[in-house]
Design a protein around this motif. Structure first.
Motif, PDB file in Angstrom:
ATOM      1  N   GLN A  97       0.828  -1.101  -0.093  1.00 53.18           N
ATOM      2  CA  GLN A  97      -0.071  -0.025   0.168  1.00 53.18           C
ATOM      3  C   GLN A  97       0.923   1.398  -0.009  1.00 53.18           C
ATOM      4  O   GLN A  97       0.584   2.060  -0.669  1.00 53.18           O
ATOM      5  N   GLU A 126       3.817   1.612  -1.135  1.00 53.28           N
ATOM      6  CA  GLU A 126       4.674   1.673  -2.186  1.00 53.28           C
ATOM      7  C   GLU A 126       3.813   2.073  -3.277  1.00 53.28           C
ATOM      8  O   GLU A 126       4.011   3.022  -4.446  1.00 53.28           O
ATOM      9  N   LYS A 127       2.525   1.833  -3.377  1.00 56.59           N
ATOM     10  CA  LYS A 127       1.638   2.124  -4.443  1.00 56.59           C
ATOM     11  C   LYS A 127       1.133   3.754  -4.155  1.00 56.59           C
ATOM     12  O   LYS A 127       1.274   4.413  -5.175  1.00 56.59           O
ATOM     13  N   ASP A 168       2.126   6.681  -6.765  1.00 59.59           N
ATOM     14  CA  ASP A 168       0.809   7.447  -7.509  1.00 59.59           C
ATOM     15  C   ASP A 168       1.357   9.063  -7.132  1.00 59.59           C
ATOM     16  O   ASP A 168       0.903   9.817  -7.858  1.00 59.59           O
TER      17      ASP A 168
END
Length: 268
Positions: free
Chosen positions: A108, A110-111, A115
């Protein structure tokens, strides 16, 4: 008589130091550094036009240095979640999450970083991310404040019941350790204010909540755990002031120490 008076002042220094350390430990242990009353704006507008309950789509959050509690009401009652801080040294950021699985938390984070890096308009806090540097610096300075506060307490006890010979164990030490405790407690306050102003006051919600209309901007404030540290800094400041009124001189002279040497000792 003079020695008794000085001991009385040093005892006051001990009391203020003990109080300051207790406040800082309490700040560490409590989860009320910040408080927030977020709301879901789009749904609240619909409630107003349709006559819905004003308690729907509102919430409350309290958060400490490591964890906190979040209650959001989507209209069917509040949902309590425990949220914790997850950080990445390599990315230099932290986030709030209610996930418990370490693999999912890492994915989560890293995402969210990916983004954020793929856009140029929004700020870090808009993705539920905040500065790792300011967060860890607050914790380190707070811990150092506790350490120096404990050292000041021990030296105050030694000066009350013992006969300090070394300069550092006497007045100089009392000024030094209390001064360091004061400095680090103030630094902890300033660093956390920097963290708060730089983003937390704008958003304290995970991105998935922001995406469905929840906002905490303008509804987040510093809470009592933070002010415990402010109180601790004030307590250490009073310790230094008491030392000044005690008549103890901040001096590097060893003349008083030599007077306490055992008769017959040869000084070289």
């Amino acid at each position: 008589m003079e020695r008794t008076t000085r001991k009385m002042f040093i005892t006051l220094t001990f009391v203020f130091g003990l109080f300051g350390v207790a406040l800082m430990i309490a700040a560490f242990a409590t989860d009320h550094w910040i408080k927030s009353a977020p709301e879901r704006q789009e749904s609240n507008q619909m409630n107003e036009t349709s006559g819905g309950s004003p308690t729907k789509n509102k919430g409350n959050i309290n958060f400490g240095l490591f964890r906190g509690h979040r209650v959001l009401d989507y209209g069917s009652g509040g949902r309590l979640k425990i949220i914790k801080v997850e950080c990445s040294l390599s990315f230099g950021v932290c986030m709030w999450t209610d996930l418990t699985d370490s693999t999912k938390k890492t994915a989560q984070l890293e995402k969210l970083v990916a983004d954020y890096n793929n856009q140029t308009v929004k700020e870090l806090i808009d993705f539920g991310l905040f500065s790792f540097g300011l967060w860890v610096s607050t914790i380190v300075t707070l811990a150092l404040g506790v350490v120096w506060g404990l050292v000041s307490i021990m030296f105050a006890i030694f000066n009350i019941f013992g006969k300090p010979i070394e300069t550092i164990t006497g007045p100089a030490g009392l000024y030094l350790w209390n001064g360091l405790a004061l400095i680090f407690s103030l630094l902890a306050c300033l660093l956390y204010v920097g963290l708060f102003v730089s983003g937390i006051q704008k958003n304290i919600l995970p991105k998935e909540d922001v995406d469905i209309g929840w906002t905490s901007e303008g509804r987040t404030y510093l809470d009592y755990s933070f002010y415990l540290v402010v109180g601790a800094a004030g307590s250490f400041l009073f310790s230094v002031i008491v030392l000044m009124f005690s008549g103890l001189q901040l001096s590097c002279s060893y003349s008083s120490a030599s007077e306490k040497e055992v008769d017959g000792m040869i000084l070289y």
